[in-house]
Design a protein around this motif. Structure first.
Motif, PDB file in Angstrom:
ATOM      1  N   LYS A 193     -33.591  74.811  32.977  1.00  7.58           N
ATOM      2  CA  LYS A 193     -33.668  73.692  32.044  1.00  7.58           C
ATOM      3  C   LYS A 193     -32.632  72.621  32.377  1.00  7.58           C
ATOM      4  N   ALA A 194     -31.474  73.036  32.873  1.00 12.13           N
ATOM      5  CA  ALA A 194     -30.440  72.067  33.243  1.00 12.13           C
ATOM      6  C   ALA A 194     -30.917  71.190  34.397  1.00 12.13           C
ATOM      7  N   ILE A 195     -31.584  71.809  35.373  1.00 12.53           N
ATOM      8  CA  ILE A 195     -32.131  71.043  36.503  1.00 12.53           C
ATOM      9  C   ILE A 195     -33.212  70.092  36.008  1.00 12.53           C
ATOM     10  N   LEU A 196     -34.076  70.571  35.109  1.00 12.62           N
ATOM     11  CA  LEU A 196     -35.128  69.720  34.552  1.00 12.62           C
ATOM     12  C   LEU A 196     -34.526  68.532  33.798  1.00 12.62           C
ATOM     13  N   ASN A 197     -33.502  68.772  33.006  1.00 10.54           N
ATOM     14  CA  ASN A 197     -32.881  67.689  32.240  1.00 10.54           C
ATOM     15  C   ASN A 197     -32.263  66.632  33.152  1.00 10.54           C
ATOM     16  N   LYS A 198     -31.689  67.065  34.272  1.00 12.59           N
ATOM     17  CA  LYS A 198     -31.136  66.101  35.232  1.00 12.59           C
ATOM     18  C   LYS A 198     -32.235  65.218  35.807  1.00 12.59           C
ATOM     19  N   GLU A 199     -33.403  65.810  36.060  1.00  5.98           N
ATOM     20  CA  GLU A 199     -34.514  65.024  36.605  1.00  5.98           C
ATOM     21  C   GLU A 199     -35.065  64.059  35.560  1.00  5.98           C
ATOM     22  N   ILE A 200     -35.037  64.472  34.293  1.00  2.00           N
ATOM     23  CA  ILE A 200     -35.478  63.559  33.227  1.00  2.00           C
ATOM     24  C   ILE A 200     -34.521  62.369  33.116  1.00  2.00           C
ATOM     25  N   LEU A 201     -33.219  62.629  33.202  1.00  2.00           N
ATOM     26  CA  LEU A 201     -32.224  61.546  33.179  1.00  2.00           C
ATOM     27  C   LEU A 201     -32.401  60.626  34.382  1.00  2.00           C
ATOM     28  N   ARG A 202     -32.781  61.219  35.522  1.00  3.38           N
ATOM     29  CA  ARG A 202     -32.988  60.421  36.739  1.00  3.38           C
ATOM     30  C   ARG A 202     -34.137  59.426  36.541  1.00  3.38           C
ATOM     31  N   LEU A 203     -35.174  59.828  35.801  1.00  4.05           N
ATOM     32  CA  LEU A 203     -36.283  58.916  35.514  1.00  4.05           C
ATOM     33  C   LEU A 203     -35.771  57.665  34.802  1.00  4.05           C
ATOM     34  N   LYS A 204     -34.930  57.883  33.823  1.00  4.00           N
ATOM     35  CA  LYS A 204     -34.400  56.748  33.061  1.00  4.00           C
ATOM     36  C   LYS A 204     -33.529  55.868  33.947  1.00  4.00           C
ATOM     37  N   LYS A 205     -32.738  56.518  34.821  1.00  3.52           N
ATOM     38  CA  LYS A 205     -31.841  55.767  35.694  1.00  3.52           C
ATOM     39  C   LYS A 205     -32.616  54.840  36.616  1.00  3.52           C
ATOM     40  N   PHE A 206     -33.765  55.319  37.119  1.00  4.04           N
ATOM     41  CA  PHE A 206     -34.554  54.517  38.061  1.00  4.04           C
ATOM     42  C   PHE A 206     -35.714  53.797  37.360  1.00  4.04           C
ATOM     43  N   ASP A 207     -35.647  53.765  36.031  1.00  4.34           N
ATOM     44  CA  ASP A 207     -36.625  53.018  35.242  1.00  4.34           C
ATOM     45  C   ASP A 207     -38.062  53.448  35.546  1.00  4.34           C
ATOM     46  N   LYS A 208     -38.269  54.759  35.663  1.00  2.00           N
ATOM     47  CA  LYS A 208     -39.606  55.310  35.869  1.00  2.00           C
ATOM     48  C   LYS A 208     -40.200  55.685  34.515  1.00  2.00           C
ATOM     49  N   GLU A 209     -41.506  55.525  34.384  1.00  2.00           N
ATOM     50  CA  GLU A 209     -42.153  55.876  33.121  1.00  2.00           C
ATOM     51  C   GLU A 209     -42.083  57.389  32.919  1.00  2.00           C
ATOM     52  N   PRO A 210     -41.548  57.844  31.820  1.00  2.00           N
ATOM     53  CA  PRO A 210     -41.434  59.285  31.585  1.00  2.00           C
ATOM     54  C   PRO A 210     -42.691  59.831  30.910  1.00  2.00           C
ATOM     55  N   PRO A 211     -42.845  61.145  30.850  1.00  2.00           N
ATOM     56  CA  PRO A 211     -43.898  61.740  30.010  1.00  2.00           C
ATOM     57  C   PRO A 211     -43.595  61.442  28.546  1.00  2.00           C
ATOM     58  N   VAL A 212     -44.606  61.453  27.708  1.00  2.00           N
ATOM     59  CA  VAL A 212     -44.367  61.220  26.282  1.00  2.00           C
ATOM     60  C   VAL A 212     -43.664  62.424  25.662  1.00  2.00           C
ATOM     61  N   ASP A 213     -43.850  63.591  26.283  1.00  2.00           N
ATOM     62  CA  ASP A 213     -43.175  64.788  25.797  1.00  2.00           C
ATOM     63  C   ASP A 213     -43.136  65.814  26.936  1.00  2.00           C
ATOM     64  N   VAL A 214     -42.112  66.658  26.940  1.00  2.00           N
ATOM     65  CA  VAL A 214     -41.997  67.730  27.923  1.00  2.00           C
ATOM     66  C   VAL A 214     -41.850  69.043  27.176  1.00  2.00           C
ATOM     67  N   LYS A 215     -42.836  69.915  27.333  1.00  2.00           N
ATOM     68  CA  LYS A 215     -42.816  71.237  26.718  1.00  2.00           C
ATOM     69  C   LYS A 215     -42.370  72.256  27.771  1.00  2.00           C
ATOM     70  N   VAL A 216     -41.382  73.053  27.426  1.00  2.00           N
ATOM     71  CA  VAL A 216     -40.804  74.009  28.369  1.00  2.00           C
ATOM     72  C   VAL A 216     -41.151  75.436  27.943  1.00  2.00           C
ATOM     73  N   GLY A 217     -41.642  76.201  28.903  1.00  2.00           N
ATOM     74  CA  GLY A 217     -41.954  77.595  28.644  1.00  2.00           C
ATOM     75  C   GLY A 217     -41.501  78.470  29.790  1.00  2.00           C
ATOM     76  N   CYS A 218     -41.708  79.757  29.638  1.00  2.00           N
ATOM     77  CA  CYS A 218     -41.396  80.661  30.745  1.00  2.00           C
ATOM     78  C   CYS A 218     -42.386  81.806  30.744  1.00  2.00           C
ATOM     79  N   MET A 219     -42.457  82.469  31.885  1.00  2.00           N
ATOM     80  CA  MET A 219     -43.306  83.639  32.037  1.00  2.00           C
ATOM     81  C   MET A 219     -42.511  84.881  31.647  1.00  2.00           C
ATOM     82  N   LEU A 220     -43.137  85.745  30.859  1.00  2.00           N
ATOM     83  CA  LEU A 220     -42.546  87.052  30.596  1.00  2.00           C
ATOM     84  C   LEU A 220     -43.199  88.031  31.573  1.00  2.00           C
TER      85      LEU A 220
END
Length: 753
Positions: A581-608
């Motif tokens: 999740k930390a890596i994902l959050n860094k990539e989301i921040l990177r979108l804002k930094k480079f003014d890229k259109e983000p997803p309207v929402d990001v749902k995070v899950g995992c495999m059991l």
């Protein structure tokens, strides 16, 4: 040996002269070994030929005792000669008697010879003999000497495979009696059913001239043919069937890269320079490539053999001016029979009549399998001795649902096939008619049915089946067929195409689940005793964070303006999930930094999939938006049972009470935490198993596209209250499995399983 090895053209011409002369084949062979020994300054030159039953027989020699000819025999794998035949590769030794495989045969008198150089005589990728030179003085033969003997062995193959020395029927001793019905079993590589007459893929081409008259002219022929082949491939890439892109287009892009491989071209040019014709040079290098690649443990490399076979054949046909189009002139339903097929060669066949493919080799990740799957052609591979059981024009039925191939089927098999096909078509029609109906039980409980996918060609099934969305999109396939790490923009195109095809329906992307039995060519790997429990999936991603970072970046780009569902596989503890999740959050921040259109929402899950995670469920469910139960891996870890082991395949049942109790606990925990939970393993795609799962409280199943219809039909015939009472009364049973009890319950209550 050193004085003449720089004159391979002269030696080739002398050998060609011997073989072109009149007389018996045995006399020619005797003269050949003398010419080779004289010109290569070897005290011994011997030729062993393959006989039936895996035997190598000494057919001619210069230097060993004459009485050993036709008397000395070795099994493949026995002695140094047998080792060359077994490996299909040269063997170069300065002290042959010290090698652990050395076998002394007194009748040959070879005990005085120290140096040994043996090369296989290859034809159509098979070892048909072994050519050996020996010297008394201990010495390691130089690379150019090895190359010279390999060139000679290729020319020698013409004489060896003529049928005059060893009857070719003898080598086909394992063939069945033609005319008898046969059922062959293999491995399903692309699903479906097809029938038609057998047609043989003909990758091998006849080379009538091996020795060049003019080396410069042959070099020009080779260059012209390479240019023509590249033009063909460029046109193939633009084929309308591949216009929408996807993995199958990427396969041909990779294939085109092979055609431009400089190392391959350099070897062919060197072979021409040694005195071979252009077509003989291509054939020589391909025989050597095939023998070498077949011994490499890396499955990705082995699977590329067919690609290079395809390229070599295509190149030889161009050199020879062969413009025959037998592949496009099919006039009736046909089944392609082959050892293997290259992806470009498959594109040459008339798709209207090509109904199925049966291979002696092949794999689910081979390029031809990907192309066939994209074209909707069923494929069964790994069929042992296929080519010895089938003749051109015979009737073949290919049933990829059961991995059976029926050769010369009896009337009752044909009638059964027709009946089954009619029933299958009727069921498909019924499922299609029910696609808009909700998956709802008789007492009003709604179950959401999603589908699993991994290829863009799977996506039309989303509409055809009426699935609620894609509950598992396996992203690793694109990586498995690529020789290098796919670039971010290449990944983005695939993910965006999946999202666009799904429309308003959700697509749950699982990040890379590579390693174990899903290797990729661009990552180094070590041998592991338990690869399923080794360095794979999220463990690789966290050790190689650039892989995960670039993939998440591509997913975020693809989901611009939409909701992104992303889940991480093989999570063993919450700490691993937090790192992801930390890596994902860094990539989301990177979108804002480079003014890229983000997803309207990001749902995070995992495999059991790892049982240890179930003991952190209370913490885990606070960290995620959804959970997916991956029963394929989870159950083999649960039982400590290798699911690929034939001995254990039926040992444990997924409807065992401990499994059901474990899954019930997970489902209840998710409900209490208000976290959606989906089961996306193969277990959910079997109606009787799915019955048990929905009774445990699962409201979401993700199954293969072909399972959506049958599972939905089962759900619509169930009274959930009755089923739940039955399940909860049996969940603590001491029995090995409650499968039989559940089956009887379904029969007694009219449930359609």
């Amino acid at each position: 040996m050193t004085d003449h090895v720089s004159q391979p053209r002269l030696l080739l011409r002398r050998l060609h002269s011997v073989m072109a002369s009149g007389g018996k084949a045995q006399d020619k062979l005797d003269r050949v070994v003398r010419v080779i020994a004289q010109n290569m300054v070897a005290e011994v030159c011997s030729i062993y030929l393959s006989r039936a039953g895996g035997i190598l027989e000494l057919f001619a020699t210069e230097g060993l005792k004459e009485e050993a000819v036709h008397q000395t025999r070795l099994r493949v794998g026995e002695g140094l000669v047998g080792l060359v035949a077994e490996r299909g590769l040269p063997l170069n030794l300065s002290e042959a008697p010290q090698h652990p495989r050395f076998v002394y045969r007194a009748e040959t008198g070879e005990d005085i010879y120290h140096s040994f150089l043996g090369v296989p005589v290859l034809r159509a990728g098979k070892v048909t003999g072994v050519l050996v030179v020996q010297n008394v003085t201990p010495r390691k033969y130089r690379p150019e000497e090895v190359e010279a003997l390999q060139t000679i062995s290729m020319v020698l193959a013409e004489l060896v495979t003529s049928g005059e020395l060893v009857d070719q029927e003898e080598l086909a001793e394992d063939a069945t009696d033609i005319g008898e019905p046969v059922r062959l079993d293999g491995m399903v590589m692309a699903s479906g059913v097809g029938a038609g007459i057998a047609i043989f893929h003909q990758p091998q081409v006849k080379i009538t001239k091996t020795v060049a008259d003019d080396v410069d002219e042959e070099r020009v022929r080779l260059e012209d043919a390479l240019g023509a082949m590249r033009l063909q491939l460029e046109e193939m890439i633009q084929h309308p069937d591949l216009a929408h892109g996807g993995e199958h287009r990427e396969v041909l892009e990779t294939y085109r890269m092979f055609a431009y491989d400089q190392g391959w071209q350099d070897k062919m040019h060197a072979a021409v320079q040694s005195g071979l014709t252009a077509e003989a040079a291509v054939n020589k290098i391909q025989q050597e490539n095939r023998a070498r690649m077949a011994k490499i443990p890396d499955p990705y490399i082995r699977e590329r053999i067919a690609d290079f076979d395809d390229l070599a054949t295509r190149l030889i046909r161009i050199i020879q001016g062969d413009e025959s189009n037998y592949r496009t002139q099919l006039t009736e339903d046909s089944v392609l029979i082959a050892r293997n097929v290259g992806p470009a060669e498959l594109m040459d066949y008339d798709q209207q009549y090509l109904k199925a493919i049966v291979l002696e080799e092949g794999s689910v990740t081979a390029h031809v399998t990907i192309i066939a799957r994209a074209m909707g052609i069923p494929v069964i591979g790994r069929v042992s001795d296929l080519l010895t059981h089938v003749q051109t024009g015979e009737h073949i039925i290919v049933d990829a649902s059961s991995a059976h191939v029926y050769v010369r089927p009896t009337e009752d098999v044909i009638e059964s096939y027709r009946s089954n096909l009619e029933i299958q078509e009727q069921l498909f029609a019924e499922y299609a008619a029910e696609r808009e109906l909700p998956a709802e039980t008789l007492d009003g409980e709604r179950i959401d049915l999603f589908m699993n996918a991994g290829l863009l060609v799977d996506l039309p099934s989303l509409d055809n089946t009426g699935a609620c969305g894609i509950g598992l999109f396996r992203t690793e396939f694109q990586f498995m067929v690529s020789p290098a790490l796919p670039k971010v923009d290449e990944q983005t195109k695939i993910y965006k195409a999946a999202l666009d095809a799904a429309g308003d329906k959700p697509v749950v992307f699982r990040t890379l689940d590579i390693g174990g039995d899903k290797q990729v060519p661009f990552l180094p790997r070590d041998e592991e005793e338990n690869p399923a429990m080794g360095w794979r999936a999220i463990r690789i991603a966290l050790d190689r964070p650039a892989l995960l970072r670039f993939q998440l970046r591509a997913l975020l780009y693809a989901a611009a303006g939409k909701t992104l569902h992303v889940m991480f596989p093989m999570i063993a503890e919450v700490a691993e999930l937090r790192r992801c999740k930390a890596i994902l959050n860094k990539e989301i921040l990177r979108l804002k930094k480079f003014d890229k259109e983000p997803p309207v929402d990001v749902k995070v899950g995992c495999m059991l999939e790892v049982p240890s995670l179930s003991w952190q469920l209370d913490i885990l469910l606070q960290e995620i938006d959804f959970l997916s139960i991956g029963t394929n891996d989870l159950m083999q870890f649960f039982f400590a049972c290798d699911r690929s082991s034939p001995r254990l395949a039926d040992r444990y049942d997924l409807l065992a009470p401990p499994v059901l109790a474990f899954l019930h606990m997970i489902v209840q925990s998710c409900h209490e935490a208000n976290v959606p939970v989906t089961l996306c393993g193969e277990m959910g795609g079997r109606p009787i198993d799915a019955m048990a799962l929905i009774a445990l409280g699962l409201k979401r199943l993700s199954v293969s596209p072909t399972s959506v219809g049958p599972v939905k039909r089962m759900i619509r015939s169930v009274h959930m209250g009755q089923l739940r009472d039955f399940m909860l009364s049996n969940i603590k049973s001491p029995e090995h499995s409650i499968r039989d009890s559940l089956t009887h319950f379904a029969k007694d209550h009219g449930i359609k399983v």
